[in-house]
Design an enzyme around this catalytic site. Structure first.
Site, PDB file in Angstrom:
ATOM      1  N   LYS A  80       0.834  -1.199   0.000  1.00  0.00           N
ATOM      2  CA  LYS A  80       0.000   0.000   0.000  1.00  0.00           C
ATOM      3  C   LYS A  80       0.870   1.250   0.000  1.00  0.00           C
ATOM      4  CE  LYS A  80      -3.917   2.061   2.457  1.00  0.00           C
ATOM      5  NZ  LYS A  80      -4.881   1.909   3.571  1.00  0.00           N
ATOM      6  N   SER A 155      -9.200   3.145   2.152  1.00  0.00           N
ATOM      7  CA  SER A 155      -8.060   3.643   1.391  1.00  0.00           C
ATOM      8  C   SER A 155      -7.206   2.522   0.802  1.00  0.00           C
ATOM      9  CB  SER A 155      -7.188   4.531   2.282  1.00  0.00           C
ATOM     10  OG  SER A 155      -6.695   3.806   3.405  1.00  0.00           O
ATOM     11  N   SER A 179     -10.716   1.282   6.300  1.00  0.00           N
ATOM     12  CA  SER A 179      -9.909   1.264   5.074  1.00  0.00           C
ATOM     13  C   SER A 179      -9.406  -0.101   4.646  1.00  0.00           C
ATOM     14  CB  SER A 179      -8.717   2.216   5.218  1.00  0.00           C
ATOM     15  OG  SER A 179      -9.152   3.552   5.150  1.00  0.00           O
TER      16      SER A 179
END
Length: 480
Positions: A80, A155, A179
């Site tokens: 990520k 996210s 997220s």
């Protein structure tokens, strides 16, 4: 076996560790899928196939049958873009950091690499991870593999979309108000928010926040448990860090002999608005639980004040992590970030103290609640995936959502409990959009939650793969 479609991470790792497959074969197969599908989905960014292949071939050259190999030996991964990975761009979705390349790895990157994983790139995120829709001015928007004009969530949207599209077997993510869970629900994969400290985070600009955690994503519970067994465990550099035995998570432990006791809460006792299409999709799933012998009861712990306290502590977190950056770069942060930072600037001592008192009360409410139930079950998200041109849902079934946080009140409330939570593929809307179910377990009992999740997956899983048109799509669209 055809690598790169429905091959599980557990099976691929077994084959590479035994020498039946080479790391290069596995990496090459996934690179081919990335090159075929990523132009349509835009989940993986800063893609470095040559570097990954070189690392895979070096791993194969060093292969010795009599030497132990890591749990993720030869598996391709992408990290990520909110965590640093040495030699890869670390943008956090912000033009301010578009060209930043760190020299050090985040804890999750280091642990996955030490276990034999091979990094092929990063996964896309919203700017600074804010909001559950993955778009930014550096890499553009990530599309949902099940409906390319819909959001993949955020996210950890790039991670979830890459998993759903079978471009990666495993991925890491992070979660403050949903997220890991929201994008898992939107993309029909498994996302796991561990208890704070179960997976250490270093470096971290807010190391003592109880809101934000890092954790695993995968397509199945077994695959996720494999990655959790690598990521979990104490790190003296991390603010929150608790010991862990990898064997507690993988193989996933068998559930206890008696029926699973489930508290089903479709809307947290009216504290949030959940879209009718989500509730309708999950009703037969809850019925399936009961049909398989689970004891299902309509029940909700007293989470009064949880959403309000989350908003206060999140605004405080924005002051800690982003207010200095806004002062240094005025006009260069997106409007939602500026608003949340400004909300943090308005906070006073009594407001923060009330939020902390609420957090303490909720912790004990949940501790006592799990004396009567094994898991709390809720929808993961209040809505199904929405259009990529929409920043966030402005209304849910006619109820207005006043800011970019309000439509995520359900997972945010669960964040405030401090309990582990997992989003599992559960159903689809009539339009074919994924809907996840969230299971919440006792604090620091990730092992028990995984056991229940695996049992759920065995009779109610909805893990079908998407059919993706590989025609390249624009990475940059207007998002209002």
């Amino acid at each position: 076996m055809k690598i790169g479609e429905n091959s599980s991470a557990v099976e691929l790792a077994r084959l590479t560790r035994s020498g039946e497959l080479t790391a290069a074969e596995v990496v090459e197969a996934h690179i081919a899928e990335i090159e075929r599908l990523n132009p349509a989905v835009n989940a993986i960014v800063d893609f470095r196939p040559e570097r990954a292949l070189a690392a895979a071939r070096e791993l194969d050259r060093a292969f010795r049958e009599d030497e132990p190999r890591g749990a993720l030996h030869g598996l391709p991964v992408a990290h990520k873009d909110l965590v640093p990975a040495a030699g890869f761009r670390f943008t956090q979705g912000s033009p301010i950091f578009a060209d930043r390349v760190p020299a050090q790895d985040h804890t999750v990157v280091g642990r996955m690499t030490a276990a034999g994983a091979i990094t092929v790139g990063k996964t896309n995120v919203p700017e600074f991870g804010l909001g559950s829709h993955t778009f930014n001015d550096v890499y553009g928007v990530t599309r949902n593999p099940y409906a390319l004009e819909r959001t993949a969530g955020g996210s950890s949207g790039g991670a979830a979309a890459a998993l759903a599209a079978r471009m990666l077997p495993l991925a890491d993510g992070s979660d403050t108000g949903g997220s890991l869970r929201n994008p898992a629900s939107f993309c029909n994969v498994v996302g796991f928010r561990p208890s704070p400290g179960r997976v250490p985070s270093w470096p971290d600009g807010d190391p003592f926040s109880r809101l934000s955690v890092v954790g695993p994503m995968a397509r199945t519970v077994d695959d996720l448990a494999l990655l959790l067994s690598v990521l979990a465990g104490a790190d003296p550099r991390a603010g929150w860090s608790v010991p862990a035995d990898p064997a507690a998570y993988f193989p996933v432990p068998d559930p206890r002999g008696r029926p699973v006791r489930v508290a089903w809460s479709p809307d947290l006792d009216g504290r949030v608005v959940v879209a009718r299409e989500v509730r309708d999709a999950l009703e037969p799933v809850v019925a399936t639980m009961a049909a398989h012998g689970w004891e299902v009861e309509l029940a909700t712990p007293d989470l009064s004040g949880a959403i309000e306290s989350f908003r206060v502590l999140r605004a405080l977190k924005m002051q800690i992590s982003l207010a200095p950056l806004l002062a240094e770069h005025p006009g260069r942060l997106k409007s939602d970030a500026v608003w949340n930072i400004e909300e943090g600037a308005k906070l006073d001592g009594p407001t923060i103290a009330l939020a902390e008192r609420n957090a303490a009360r909720i912790f004990h409410v949940m501790r006592e609640f799990f004396d009567s139930f094994d898991v709390l079950a809720t929808p993961t998200c209040q809505v199904a995936p929405f259009e990529i041109t929409t920043r966030y849902p402005r209304a849910i079934d006619g109820s207005p959502m006043h800011d970019y946080l309000e439509w995520m009140g359900l997972p945010s409330a669960i964040t405030m409990t401090g309990c582990p939570a997992i989003s599992l593929p559960a159903a689809f809307t009539p339009d074919g959009l994924p809907v996840g179910i969230q299971l919440v377990g006792p604090h620091l009992r990730e092992d028990r939650l995984l056991a229940v999740a695996r049992q759920f997956e065995s009779f109610a899983g909805a893990g079908r793969a998407p059919e993706i048109d590989p025609t390249p799509r624009p990475a940059f669209v207007t998002v209002d």
